[in-house]
Every structure is written in C-alpha cells, then in structure tokens.
Design an enzyme around this catalytic site. Structure first.
Site, PDB file in Angstrom:
ATOM      1  N   ALA A   1       5.036   1.766  -2.073  1.00 30.52           N
ATOM      2  CA  ALA A   1       5.867   0.648  -1.615  1.00 30.52           C
ATOM      3  C   ALA A   1       5.910   0.620  -0.093  1.00 30.52           C
ATOM      4  O   ALA A   1       6.760   1.271   0.525  1.00 30.52           O
ATOM      5  CB  ALA A   1       7.269   0.769  -2.218  1.00 30.52           C
TER       6      ALA A   1
ATOM      7  N   GLU B   1      -5.039  -3.153   0.453  1.00 31.70           N
ATOM      8  CA  GLU B   1      -5.396  -1.960   1.244  1.00 31.70           C
ATOM      9  C   GLU B   1      -5.970  -2.332   2.611  1.00 31.70           C
ATOM     10  O   GLU B   1      -6.918  -1.715   3.085  1.00 31.70           O
ATOM     11  CB  GLU B   1      -6.391  -1.071   0.483  1.00 31.70           C
ATOM     12  CG  GLU B   1      -5.912  -0.563  -0.860  1.00 31.70           C
ATOM     13  CD  GLU B   1      -4.822   0.502  -0.768  1.00 31.70           C
ATOM     14  OE1 GLU B   1      -4.633   1.072   0.316  1.00 31.70           O
ATOM     15  OE2 GLU B   1      -4.150   0.723  -1.786  1.00 31.70           O
TER      16      GLU B   1
HETATM   17  C1  LIG Z   1      -1.666  -8.593  -5.948  1.00 33.01           C
HETATM   18  C2  LIG Z   1      -1.190  -7.798  -4.768  1.00 33.01           C
HETATM   19  C3  LIG Z   1      -0.813  -6.476  -4.947  1.00 33.01           C
HETATM   20  C4  LIG Z   1      -0.311  -5.738  -3.858  1.00 33.01           C
HETATM   21  N1  LIG Z   1       0.119  -4.443  -4.088  1.00 33.01           N
HETATM   22  C5  LIG Z   1       0.756  -3.785  -3.087  1.00 33.01           C
HETATM   23  C6  LIG Z   1       1.359  -2.487  -3.331  1.00 33.01           C
HETATM   24  O1  LIG Z   1       1.275  -1.921  -4.423  1.00 33.01           O
HETATM   25  N2  LIG Z   1       2.038  -1.897  -2.303  1.00 33.01           N
HETATM   26  C7  LIG Z   1       2.165  -2.477  -1.077  1.00 33.01           C
HETATM   27  O2  LIG Z   1       2.811  -1.894  -0.207  1.00 33.01           O
HETATM   28  N3  LIG Z   1       1.608  -3.702  -0.814  1.00 33.01           N
HETATM   29  C8  LIG Z   1       0.925  -4.367  -1.781  1.00 33.01           C
HETATM   30  N4  LIG Z   1       0.360  -5.610  -1.541  1.00 33.01           N
HETATM   31  C9  LIG Z   1       0.525  -6.217  -0.221  1.00 33.01           C
HETATM   32  C10 LIG Z   1      -0.740  -6.166   0.627  1.00 33.01           C
HETATM   33  O3  LIG Z   1      -0.998  -4.845   1.011  1.00 33.01           O
HETATM   34  C11 LIG Z   1      -0.496  -7.112   1.815  1.00 33.01           C
HETATM   35  O4  LIG Z   1      -0.491  -8.412   1.287  1.00 33.01           O
HETATM   36  C12 LIG Z   1      -1.554  -6.957   2.873  1.00 33.01           C
HETATM   37  O5  LIG Z   1      -1.386  -5.754   3.554  1.00 33.01           O
HETATM   38  C13 LIG Z   1      -1.513  -8.119   3.888  1.00 33.01           C
HETATM   39  O6  LIG Z   1      -0.234  -8.297   4.368  1.00 33.01           O
HETATM   40  P1  LIG Z   1       0.441  -9.766   4.386  1.00 33.01           P
HETATM   41  O7  LIG Z   1       0.231 -10.361   3.046  1.00 33.01           O
HETATM   42  O8  LIG Z   1       1.850  -9.595   4.863  1.00 33.01           O
HETATM   43  O9  LIG Z   1      -0.400 -10.594   5.416  1.00 33.01           O
HETATM   44  P2  LIG Z   1      -0.158 -10.682   7.017  1.00 33.01           P
HETATM   45  O10 LIG Z   1      -0.050  -9.311   7.576  1.00 33.01           O
HETATM   46  O11 LIG Z   1       0.964 -11.603   7.285  1.00 33.01           O
HETATM   47  O12 LIG Z   1      -1.516 -11.345   7.472  1.00 33.01           O
HETATM   48  C14 LIG Z   1      -1.783 -12.747   7.365  1.00 33.01           C
HETATM   49  C15 LIG Z   1      -3.191 -13.028   7.881  1.00 33.01           C
HETATM   50  O13 LIG Z   1      -3.292 -12.649   9.258  1.00 33.01           O
HETATM   51  C16 LIG Z   1      -4.348 -11.709   9.437  1.00 33.01           C
HETATM   52  N5  LIG Z   1      -3.967 -10.753  10.476  1.00 33.01           N
HETATM   53  C17 LIG Z   1      -2.803 -10.076  10.582  1.00 33.01           C
HETATM   54  N6  LIG Z   1      -2.814  -9.305  11.672  1.00 33.01           N
HETATM   55  C18 LIG Z   1      -4.015  -9.479  12.282  1.00 33.01           C
HETATM   56  C19 LIG Z   1      -4.637  -8.948  13.445  1.00 33.01           C
HETATM   57  N7  LIG Z   1      -4.042  -8.034  14.225  1.00 33.01           N
HETATM   58  N8  LIG Z   1      -5.878  -9.382  13.769  1.00 33.01           N
HETATM   59  C20 LIG Z   1      -6.533 -10.276  12.976  1.00 33.01           C
HETATM   60  N9  LIG Z   1      -6.001 -10.821  11.854  1.00 33.01           N
HETATM   61  C21 LIG Z   1      -4.752 -10.418  11.517  1.00 33.01           C
HETATM   62  C22 LIG Z   1      -4.520 -11.058   8.073  1.00 33.01           C
HETATM   63  O14 LIG Z   1      -5.839 -10.521   7.926  1.00 33.01           O
HETATM   64  C23 LIG Z   1      -4.283 -12.236   7.149  1.00 33.01           C
HETATM   65  O15 LIG Z   1      -5.455 -13.008   7.071  1.00 33.01           O
HETATM   66  C24 LIG Z   1      -0.213  -6.345  -2.576  1.00 33.01           C
HETATM   67  C25 LIG Z   1      -0.649  -7.663  -2.403  1.00 33.01           C
HETATM   68  C26 LIG Z   1      -1.139  -8.386  -3.469  1.00 33.01           C
HETATM   69  C27 LIG Z   1      -1.566  -9.821  -3.249  1.00 33.01           C
END
Ligand SMILES: Cc1cc2nc3c(=O)[nH]c(=O)nc-3n(C[C@H](O)[C@H](O)[C@H](O)COP(=O)(O)OP(=O)(O)OC[C@H]3O[C@@H](n4cnc5c(N)ncnc54)[C@H](O)[C@@H]3O)c2cc1C
Length: 366
Positions: free
Chosen positions: A104, A345
């Site tokens: 988490a 990931e």
């Molecule tokens: C089905 C599913 C299962 C998941 N399971 C887990 C879980 O078990 N545990 C857990 O902790 N999380 C989990 N996640 C969450 C997942 O790890 C996050 O969605 C992921 O890390 C991206 O974060 P965000 O969605 O907040 O996107 P954001 O961080 O808001 O990013 C939005 C966009 O901006 C881009 N971006 C952000 N920062 C930069 C940068 N510095 N330079 C260039 N581009 C950038 C990203 O690549 C993306 O395209 C899950 C997600 C899904 C969809």
C-alpha cells in the site's frame, strides 16, 4: 493452467468475480511462498524461475498473478529489511497463504511522486497512530495484511528521510473504502483503504527503525518490475498464440490469412517482440538472482515487455477481425488487460527516465 484455469477465464472475467477456488489451488501449489526462503516455509525460487511462472500464468490469465505478486513484494520487504522476530512472525503465514496481502503505497494525490504521500504515523508510547487514505491497492478487499508506507516525520527534508514502512494487518481503524471499477485486470480487487486512528505496536515498523521506508518500499520495486515485465511477456505471448492459431484457420480469398503478406509482417513483428521481451526479462531476473543492482535491466524489461504486451494485443485483435472485438474470444480481454502493465510498478514514462539516468551514470565521459 490448461485444465483448471483456461476453461473458466471468460466466465470469471466477465462477471468480475474473485476466483476463491483457484486461490485454494494456488495455496496448495505454494505460489504464495514462491520467492520466500525455504527456512520460512517458502519455495525459495530464484527470480528467473518465478518470472517464468508469471509469464506462463499471464499467457492464460494475468489477473491471478496479481493475487500473489504484490503479496510477495510485502514478503520480500520483510525478509530483506525486517528483524528476525518480524521474519518469524510473518513469513511462514505469508508463505502458506494463511495471511495474504500486498503493498500500500499509492494515495489519491501521490502515485509516481511517492515522497508526496500524506499518510502519517505518530508515535504514542509503544505504538504508532496512523491516519490517511491509500488507493488502487491490489488485494485491498481479499487481503488481510499490507506493507504500508507512511510519513513518520512529515516535515523532514529531503522528504524520503521522513518515511517509514509498516506491516499493517486489518483490525480496528483500518477499513476498506470502495472497490474500484476497472477497464481490465478483472476479478482481482483494487480498493481504497482508509486508516482512522489505526494503532500499530512499534514492533510492526519494518526493521524497527524510522526513516527507511522509501528505501525499503522502492527496494522491492526491482522484483516488482520483473513481475510486471513477466506479465507483459505472458500477454505478448498469449496474444501471439491466439493470432498464430487463428491466422492458420481463417481463410480469405481462398487461402489461410497467414499466407497473406500483410498478416505475415504482423506475425513476424509480434513473434520478435515477444521473444525480445522474454529475453530482457530473464536477463533482469538473472541479474537480480546474482544479487546485483539491476534497476537498469529491470526498467528496460518492464518498459519493453509492457509495450510489447500492448502492441501484440492490438495486432492480434486486428488479425482476428470482428472476432477480436467479440467477448466470446480471449483477445478482447488481453487488449483490456495489457495497458495496466504500462502503469503498474512505475509508469513507462518514469521507466525511461530511470533507464536514461542509469545509462548516463554507467557511461560517463572518459
Ligand atoms: C489496477 C491497478 C493496480 C494498482 N495496484 C497498486 C498496489 O497494489 N499498490 C500501490 O501502492 N499502487 C497500486 N497502483 C497504483 C500505481 O502504482 C500508480 O497508478 C502509478 O504509480 C502511477 O501513479 P498515478 O496513477 O498517481 O499517476 P501520476 O503519478 O499522477 O502520473 C500521471 C502521468 O504523469 C506522468 N508523470 C508523473 N511524473 C512524471 C515525471 N517526473 N516525468 C514524466 N512523466 C511523469 C506519469 O507517467 C503518468 O503518465 C495500481 C494501479 C492500478 C491501475
């Protein structure tokens, strides 16, 4: 997989139903302890063997790998960074599947920028009081224990010095907010988790030292990226398998479509991508097994294999024509499942940044 899983996938996936019966079989097979050391009741498999298992399962149904993938990252964090008492308390029960869980980290306002999390843990005598919300947590409903990333010092600079990782079992103060509805990756629960004055004994702090959480959580991400890469390989190979079969049976203009050059070009590209993705993933897993730092290799594998999954699923759908768009065929499901591998990931945007940073570091100007 052929006997027990393949015949039921469409039914489970379309109903978005959790596969309880399969979980019992997965327990019996030892999958919940696949990478946990034998001394703690696991199978102690090397990452390269584990990756092959994940590839094979994902070529039939990726969702069920999610039930043990992040569970094993939780176990990995305890085994690598925990105290002896923590290892003995948790690892045997995680290995048997008696306790199942996940990782988490993500919050409504912080995914990629993990250091921006807001969940706090305040020390109170021999325990910590935790408040905040996590989201998108795999196994959030069916799991009972999570590696929980929090801020023990929200004002620390740099921010990662104020972060800590806890083993957090479900009890009073820890509730599930809601199940999140998704495009694909059905049947495995993704949920919002709410912590309100949730109290944990200090003995649940991994390694029993504050300020290590960011390092401990991201330390598990190399194995996590190999996991996701292996899922990508599975989808890329599954999509190729279905396309190969279909292209030899479907006829147009008097011959199987695999004899049309346009379809041959697609099959050649798909086969090459799937093979390259497999080799990159096994290369990263072997580096991990040698105990080497492998964020470059794991990043390349995760990035390439997930894009290969997406491209092969799309191309396989085109080869299937209208049937690829039908819910009666598997390809429509692979097409919905594949994009997750580009997000989980560490997004593929971030993977490329990590790859470039490591690459430049390894190749300084002479
Ligand atoms: C089905 C599913 C299962 C998941 N399971 C887990 C879980 O078990 N545990 C857990 O902790 N999380 C989990 N996640 C969450 C997942 O790890 C996050 O969605 C992921 O890390 C991206 O974060 P965000 O969605 O907040 O996107 P954001 O961080 O808001 O990013 C939005 C966009 O901006 C881009 N971006 C952000 N920062 C930069 C940068 N510095 N330079 C260039 N581009 C950038 C990203 O690549 C993306 O395209 C899950 C997600 C899904 C969809």
């Amino acid at each position: 997989m052929d006997k027990e899983v393949a015949p039921r996938v469409l039914e489970y996936d379309h109903a978005d139903r959790y596969p309880h019966e399969l979980v019992e079989q997965m327990k019996a097979l030892g999958l919940f302890g696949a990478t946990i050391s034998q001394q703690y009741g696991g199978l102690g498999l090397p990452a390269a063997t584990y990756a092959r298992i994940v590839m094979h399962i994902s070529s039939v149904w990726m969702s069920i790998t999610g039930i043990f993938n992040s569970h094993l990252i939780l176990a990995h964090a305890i085994e690598r960074f925990g105290t002896e008492a923590q290892k003995h308390a948790w690892l045997p029960r995680l290995a048997s599947g008696e306790v199942r869980g996940g990782l988490a980290l993500t919050e409504p306002d912080a995914g990629t920028d993990l250091q921006g999390i807001r969940m706090t843990a305040r020390r109170d005598g021999d325990s910590y009081v935790i408040n905040g919300t996590k989201t998108w947590i795999s196994n959030g409903i069916e799991g009972s224990c999570f590696a929980l990333l929090v801020k023990t010092d929200p004002l620390a600079e740099p921010r990662h010095r104020g972060m800590s990782l806890f083993v957090a079992p479900k009890h009073a103060g820890f509730t599930v907010g809601k199940k999140l509805e998704k495009l694909g990756y059905k049947s495995i629960d993704s949920a919002e988790l709410i912590f309100e004055d949730y109290r944990l004994p200090a003995s649940h702090l991994i390694g029993e030292s504050e300020g290590q959480g960011f390092y401990q959580a991201t330390g598990g991400l190399e194995l996590g990226r190999i996991n996701v890469a292996a899922r990508g390989v599975g989808i890329a190979e599954g999509a190729l398998r279905y396309a190969t079969q279909y292209a030899q049976t479907r006829k147009t203009f008097g011959k199987p479509i695999c004899e049309h050059q346009a379809i041959q070009l697609k099959l050649a590209e798909m086969a090459t991508r799937a093979r390259a993705a497999r080799l990159l993933t096994l290369d990263a897993a072997s580096a991990f097994d040698r105990g080497e730092r492998c964020d470059l290799e794991a990043g390349m594998a995760k990035y390439f294999a997930s894009e290969a999954a997406l491209e092969n699923a799309t191309e396989s759908m085109r080869i299937h024509g209208a049937y690829g768009y039908s819910k009666e065929y598997h390809i429509e499901r692979l097409y919905r499942d594949a994009p997750l591998t580009c997000i989980g990931e560490g997004t593929n945007e971030m993977q490329r940044i990590i790859i470039a940073r490591q690459w430049i570091k390894q190749h300084p100007i002479a």
